[in-house]
Design an enzyme around this catalytic site. Structure first.
Site, PDB file in Angstrom:
ATOM      1  N   HIS A 194      53.243  43.338  38.897  1.00 47.89           N
ATOM      2  CA  HIS A 194      51.939  43.158  39.528  1.00 47.89           C
ATOM      3  C   HIS A 194      52.076  42.157  40.676  1.00 47.89           C
ATOM      4  O   HIS A 194      52.721  41.120  40.531  1.00 47.89           O
ATOM      5  CB  HIS A 194      50.911  42.661  38.516  1.00 47.89           C
ATOM      6  N   LYS A 224      36.456  43.492  36.281  1.00 45.70           N
ATOM      7  CA  LYS A 224      35.913  43.844  37.599  1.00 45.70           C
ATOM      8  C   LYS A 224      34.698  44.764  37.461  1.00 45.70           C
ATOM      9  O   LYS A 224      33.780  44.726  38.271  1.00 45.70           O
ATOM     10  CB  LYS A 224      36.998  44.525  38.441  1.00 45.70           C
TER      11      LYS A 224
END
Length: 967
Positions: free
Chosen positions: A172, A602
């Site tokens: 990531h 999110k």
């Protein structure tokens, strides 16, 4: 030349010493470490660029420190005026200096944490650490279970040797520091550790001080900015470097400590060498979700590279083992094997490519004869992988290599049994046992590679197949019809398609990935993870494609549930899957499910995501129990609180009861890899934390929430989700505000990852990856995704009934999940500063959006006050003075970089913004002047005015270092 009266100005290290709280213990050297590193750095800065630049850096620091003392916004304006007056070269140097300071502060902190921990272990004193919940080691945990919780030593031993923690390293894009710098940072850390050793001589001290200055200067002289994005192969190599540097030797060292801890509770056995306590997996080169750069060829390359690295690591140790096992006495079993090998080898055989034992080993050294054959096969294994990687073929036959770990271990087990039989168990339990534990942990592939792909990509392939077979469109079928067709094909044996199947580039990519899995040894691979999984057909589709592509040992298929709605529907989806007879027979009583912390956060905000993740785990475990399936939860956690991050021990101990049960998988992402494995002590501590917490959770589960707590959480989650979504997704001004107020649009210039920042190039917040979403708010120290929703939920339920405040306080004091959730948000508030966000608004946001920004900051302040009220705290972090001190040390340099970033963004976005640049202040010698000019020239293709883009990127990296996370 700096304009302030420098005689009145305190030096940076003097200001640092003023920050030392009164309660710090004698063994706390953090201020001293920090001051030493900064003193050395400032001396280097003066030598390289002159006294004026050093004084300017000190002046900037002083202004930031004055602001941190009184939070007077005028100081920010004064700081902005000073910073914008710097020319391009000086601006880069100042940003680089403060970024460098924050990296040095991190190193000082790591050394101090290790020192503090060792001192506490020596004293056996954990009184000031709330029973050491964030630092617990394995011995302390075992003693707690046996002596405090009255578990039998054998019960503890049985649980420990059967548990598994699988740490999954991912690429990531959150590691903003270049590998070149990470290595220098490691050497600085080592120098600092040795400088404060008690038995150091004056000569040692002088030499270490010189080495420290050398490494600090080398780090400062290294370009911090990646000029090109890394490829997936680059990311794989960077990730694998941690195995070579710390993990490889860290695992046997840790397992020895486990043996010692067991002995101290009365267990006289060692942990079996093949006990799966710690396993390692990777996504580097296997995670193709939204990353077009991860191709089938990349997957093949990283598997061969890992195989080559594993063989090389074993090969580098085998001769040491041959030297150690020089004894002649052995059991009959080993003697027969050694004689067979000796007879089958050529007379007077020599191997000039070996450093040691290059001539034929005599038969009276039986262990060396057997290990010599192991060495030969390791050499061939390494060379074959190298040939396949570089040429695509090898003339070394596969039978000359090790093809599975069992045949590798067989010879080692033979040596171990023989030593024990001859009364040499002490020797057997030395380097040989360490080596066997390494082989059992790392296998022939070093790590097992997970494959991750979006469910829609599999749907596209099956749609192409059904259309080619002229039986309809798979995409248009109902879930029931999809399942019916998939199961009928899985139950049959006919091939579904041949080479004449029409293939788009995307379909070929998916099928070629399956072909690579079929081609390579099965021990290279772990799980096949399906992102955006919603239904049983998503799992069955992968099972069918594995069969069609002739994968002899199919990968276990793991659905990943990420968004709030998917998490809510996950238990029902799993129940439908387990209801299918074919599937239950396939999984043999074991299933893995991955839950995503980033996208759920999110999607709904941190509060609702955390609660839904908690409930989903409970419900998934209940479904698995109903069908008699052992479920392993795979936690997709990031480094930041907004993406599920936080202290390892607390995160594990706050999971719902029965959800770990001796089996845990968790991602270790980006910058967290360095924080976990960057140095031997960090590696050791990481392995301890995961092992100890997993054991404790299984044997002493946390309490379940009371029904009234659940009801209140459900009520608050609805309120928090509505508040979060009303602003992030429904407020028409939000996207424009977000892109103006943060450096989100500039994030991609950092080149910190191989994958794009968006799943799709166009679109709003929905298409933005979770990492740049969190990154942007972290940079401005506003952290909106973490706290938004908490305040509204607290306010509503407390206003409804004042008794709810008492219940919330009860939940905080008694329920680990709720306490950890709130403590992490409190830590984020300690790092935050809404005045920085306000400055960004005034500089970067259009005036008509200013009231919207003010509204958000009011919500921030209201949430902060309510959080303190629920936690029963008068001020932020009042219960953790040590963490509070560590954060205070960072605030001034972070604030400096915040201001540099805001004004640099203003100059980038508004070319008409006028600044009055003063003459260059760095040293006027030809060499130094050239140095500043060269810094500007490192980015010759920038579309902005000279120096601006590099200054901006340096602020991003420095703030990420100071906040200790990016996304």
């Amino acid at each position: 030349m700096a304009t302030r009266n420098l005689e009145k100005m305190a030096s940076i290290d003097a200001q640092l010493r003023q920050l030392a709280p009164a309660k710090v213990s004698e063994d706390d050297k953090l201020i001293e470490y920090d001051a030493l590193l900064l003193d050395r750095f400032l001396d280097i800065l003066q030598d390289l660029h002159g006294e004026d630049l050093k004084e300017t850096v000190q002046e900037v620091y002083e202004l930031s420190a004055e602001y941190e003392g009184k939070h007077d916004p005028k100081k920010l304006e004064e700081l902005g005026n000073l910073i914008t007056s710097l020319d391009a070269g000086d601006s880069i140097l100042v940003a680089k200096s403060f970024s460098h300071m924050l990296n040095l502060a991190n190193l000082a902190e790591e050394v101090q944490i290790s020192r503090r921990r060792r001192n506490k272990l020596k004293k056996g004193d954990f009184a000031d650490e709330n029973n050491a919940t964030t630092e617990s080691d394995i011995e302390e945990t075992l003693k707690k279970l046996v002596f405090d919780l009255k578990k039998s030593p054998q019960e503890v031993f049985d649980a420990l040797k059967n548990q598994t923690v699988d740490l999954v390293l991912t690429a990531h894009p959150t590691q903003s520091i270049r590998r070149s710098l990470l290595q220098k940072h490691g050497r600085i850390r080592n120098c600092l550790s040795q400088l404060y050793a008690k038995d150091i001589t004056p000569d040692d001290k002088q030499e270490l001080d010189e080495a420290l200055q050398r490494e600090i200067q080398a780090a400062f002289r290294t370009d911090e900015i990646r000029r090109t994005p890394p490829t997936p192969q680059d990311e794989m190599r960077a990730g694998m470097s941690y195995f070579h540097e710390t993990i490889w030797n860290g695992v046997p060292r840790f397992l020895r400590r486990v043996d010692t801890a067991l002995n101290n509770i009365g267990i006289k056995e060692r942990v079996p060498y093949n006990a799966p306590l710690i396993q390692f997996s990777s996504w580097m080169g296997g995670d193709r979700d939204g990353n077009p750069r991860v191709t089938p060829e990349v997957t093949r390359d990283v598997c061969l590279l890992a195989r080559m690295m594993a063989a090389n690591l074993y090969y580098s140790q085998i001769e040491d083992l041959m030297f150690e096992l020089s004894m002649w006495r052995c059991n009959d079993e080993l003697r027969v094997r050694a004689e067979e090998l000796h007879r089958s080898s050529k007379k007077d055989e020599v191997a000039k490519h070996y450093i040691e034992f290059w001539k034929k080993v005599p038969p009276n050294e039986p262990y060396r004869v057997v290990l010599g054959e192991v060495r030969d096969r390791l050499y061939q294994t390494r060379e074959r992988s190298r040939h396949l990687l570089s040429n695509g073929y090898s003339d070394i036959p596969e039978e000359a290599t090790f093809t599975n770990v069992e045949e590798f271990l067989e010879s080692l087990e033979l040596c171990y049994r023989s030593l024990c039989a001859c009364g040499d168990r002490a020797i057997a339990d030395g380097s040989l046992l360490d080596f066997m534990r390494q082989v059992s942990t790392f296998g022939l592939s070093l790590v097992r590679l997970d494959i991750r792909q979006e469910s829609d990509r599999h749907t596209d392939v099956l749609d192409a197949i059904t259309k080619h077979l002229e039986i309809g469109s798979y995409q248009e079928w109902s879930e029931e019809k999809r399942q019916e067709w998939l199961l009928s094909e899985l139950s049959g044996k006919r091939p579904l398609f041949g080479p004449d199947l029409p293939q788009t580039e995307e379909i070929r990519d998916v099928l070629d990935t399956f072909h690579v899995i079929a081609e390579l040894p099965p021990d290279n691979f772990g799980a096949y993870i399906i992102s955006m999984a919603t239904a049983p057909s998503d799992v069955l589709a992968v099972e069918l494609l594995q069969r069609e592509c002739h994968i002899k040992h199919p990968l276990r298929v793991v659905p990943l549930f990420e968004k709030l709605a998917d998490l809510e529907a996950a238990p029902a989806a799993l129940a439908r899957l387990f209801s299918i007879d074919w599937y239950r027979n396939r999984i043999n009583g074991k299933q893995e499910v991955m839950i995503g912390y980033s996208d759920s956060g999110k999607d709904a905000g941190r509060f609702s995501a955390a609660w839904q993740l908690y409930k989903a785990q409970e419900e998934l475990i209940n479904v698995a129990k109903k069908f008699g399936v052992k479920l392993t939860m795979f936690h997709g956690r990031g480094g930041t609180v907004g993406r599920g991050g936080g202290p390892t021990h607390l995160a594990i101990l706050s999971q719902p009861p029965d959800t770990i049960h001796g089996s845990l998988r968790v991602t270790v992402q980006g910058e967290v890899i360095e924080q976990s494995f960057g140095e031997q002590h960090l590696c050791f501590r990481t392995l301890q934390r995961f092992t100890a917490a997993t054991l404790e959770h299984g044997m002493h589960p946390p309490i379940s929430p009371k029904p009234e707590w659940r009801a209140l959480m459900d009520q608050m989650a609805v309120i928090a989700t509505e508040e979060y979504r009303s602003i992030v997704f429904k407020e028409p001004r939000f996207v424009e505000y977000f892109r103006l107020a943060t450096p989100e649009l500039e994030y991609g210039r950092m080149n910190i990852g191989s994958r794009p920042a968006k799943r799709r190039p166009s679109g709003g917040i929905e298409t933005l990856r979770a990492i740049p979403w969190i990154f942007a708010w972290t940079q401005t120290r506003f952290h909106l995704p973490v706290w938004l929703g908490f305040g509204a939920a607290f306010k509503k339920v407390i206003e409804e009934n004042v008794k709810n405040l008492n219940m919330l306080q009860e939940m905080y004091n008694q329920w680990p999940f709720f306490r950890v959730t709130l403590d992490l948000v409190e830590m984020v508030f300690a790092k935050g500063d809404p005045k920085i966000a306000a400055l960004n608004d005034r500089l970067l946001v259009s005036k008509d959006l200013w009231p919207f920004g003010d509204q958000l900051r009011n919500k921030y302040e209201e949430t902060r006050k309510l959080l303190l009220q629920v936690a029963g705290h008068k001020e932020i972090l009042e219960g953790d003075p040590y963490l509070k001190q560590r954060l205070r040390l960072r605030h001034a340099p972070i604030t400096t970089l915040n201001i540099v970033q805001a004004y640099t963004l203003k100059r980038i976005r508004d070319p008409n913004y006028n600044v009055k640049v003063r003459p260059r202040i760095s040293k006027e010698s030809a060499e130094a002047s050239k140095s500043a000019d060269e810094l500007v020239k490192l980015n010759p293709t920038s579309e902005y005015a000279p120096g601006l883009e590099d200054t901006l990127i340096l602020t991003m990296k420095g703030i990420a270092a100071g906040m200790q996370n990016t996304g």
